[in-house]
Write a protein that holds these residues in place. Structure first.
Motif: not given
Length: 262
Positions: A151-159, A202-205, A207-216, A247-249
Motif C-alpha cells: 500500500x505505501x509503495x503504490x500510494x507514495x510512488x504515485x506522487x 486509494x480505496x482500491x489499493x 482493498x486489494x493489498x488487504x487481500x494480497x494473496x487473492x487475485x484482483x 495499472x492501478x490507475x
C-alpha cells in the motif's frame, strides 16, 4: 541541562553518530531555500546541522522534556519549537501556508501515519526525507513484483520519486532499537493529476493489498460489490503486488465506469 531520557512509549531512539546525523540533515539540500519542519527532534542531533542552513526552521515534538531541552540548548530556535502531536497538526498553518521540506528521525511506531499525512498535504511538501525502520523504507521504495511492495509503495510512488539512501546499524542509537534503520528521500514527481478518482484509487489499493494473496478478480468484489464483466480481463488475474502505479490507475478508471453504470 540534563540529557533527555528516551521514552519507550514515544518510540524514542536517539542517534549518537554525528556523521550520520549530518548526512541525514543534508538530504534537505535536494530542495534548497524552502523552510524546514523537523519532526521529533529529541535532543537536536539533526537540528544542530539544520540551523546553519539559514532557512526558516521549525521543530515539533510531543515530548515535554525534549521541548525544554531544545529551548535551553538552541537559542536560535526561540519561538520555533512547537510542542504538539504532528499527526494532529494543520500543516497549512505553518510558514504562512507556504511549501516546506519535512525531515526527521521519525518515531518507528507512527512512521506510516506520518507519510499518509504527508500525502494529505502533498501540495505543501515537495520533499520528505529522514530515518525510519529499514523494513518500512524498503516497502516505500519497493518496485512491483517484490514481496515488500504494498500500500505505501503504490500510494507514495504515485506522487513522489523515492530513493532508498542508506542503511543505519542499530548500534548507533541510545537505546539500540531491535531493528535496523534506513534513510530515505521522497521528492514530489511531476504528477499533478492521477488521471483517476484519487479516493477510489486509494480505496482500491487498500482493498486489494488487504487481500494480497487473492487475485484482483476476487478482492475487487469488496469495491464492486459483485462479480463484474470487467474482471474477465486478464489483468484481474494478477495479484496486487504485480501491478504498477499506472495499472492501478487504469483499473481505478475501469471500476469507476462500472460503478457509474450500476
Amino acid at each position: 541541562m540534563k540529557l533527555v531520557k528516551p521514552k519507550k512509549h514515544l518510540g524514542q531512539h536517539f542517534l549518537k553518530d554525528l556523521q550520520i546525523a549530518r548526512d541525514i540533515a543534508d538530504t534537505v539540500d535536494l530542495v534548497p531555500e524552502l523552510p524546514i519542519l523537523e519532526v521529533g527532534p529529541g535532543m537536536g542531533v539533526l537540528t544542530q546541522y539544520l540551523i546553519p542552513k539559514n532557512r526558516p526552521l521549525q521543530v515539533v515534538d510531543l515530548d515535554t522534556e525534549s521541548i525544554a531541552y531544545l529551548n535551553e540548548t538552541f537559542k536560535e530556535l526561540e519561538g520555533k519549537v512547537i510542542e504538539a502531536d504532528f499527526l494532529a497538526m494543520d500543516l497549512n498553518e505553518l510558514f504562512d501556508g507556504k511549501p516546506f521540506v519535512l525531515i526527521g528521525n521519525y518515531p518507528y511506531n507512527i512512521s506510516s501515519q506520518i507519510f499518509f499525512k504527508m500525502l494529505d498535504y502533498k501540495e505543501l511538501i515537495p520533499l520528505c526525507s529522514g530515518m525510519i525502520q529499514k523494513e518500512v523504507a524498503e516497502r516505500i521504495a519497493s518496485k512491483p513484483g517484490k514481496k515488500a511492495y504494498g500500500i505505501l509503495s503504490v500510494l507514495i510512488q504515485a506522487w513522489y520519486d523515492v530513493e532508498y539512501l542508506f542503511t543505519v546499524s542499530e548500534d548507533v542509537f541510545n537505546p539500540p532499537p531491535k531493528v535496523k534503520s534506513a534513510v530515505i528521500s521522497m521528492k514530489r514527481n511531476k504528477t499533478t493529476d492521477l488521471g483517476c478518482d484519487p479516493k477510489l484509487f486509494k480505496r482500491i489499493v487498500k482493498a486489494t493489498f488487504n487481500q494480497r494473496r487473492k487475485t484482483l478478480r476476487n478482492s475487487i468484489k469488496l469495491v464492486l460489490g459483485k462479480n463484474s464483466p470487467i474482471t474477465a480481463d486478464p489483468i484481474f488475474m494478477k495479484r496486487p503486488e504485480q501491478l504498477s502505479v499506472a495499472e492501478f490507475i487504469d483499473i481505478t478508471n475501469r471500476v469507476a465506469k462500472e460503478l457509474a453504470n450500476t
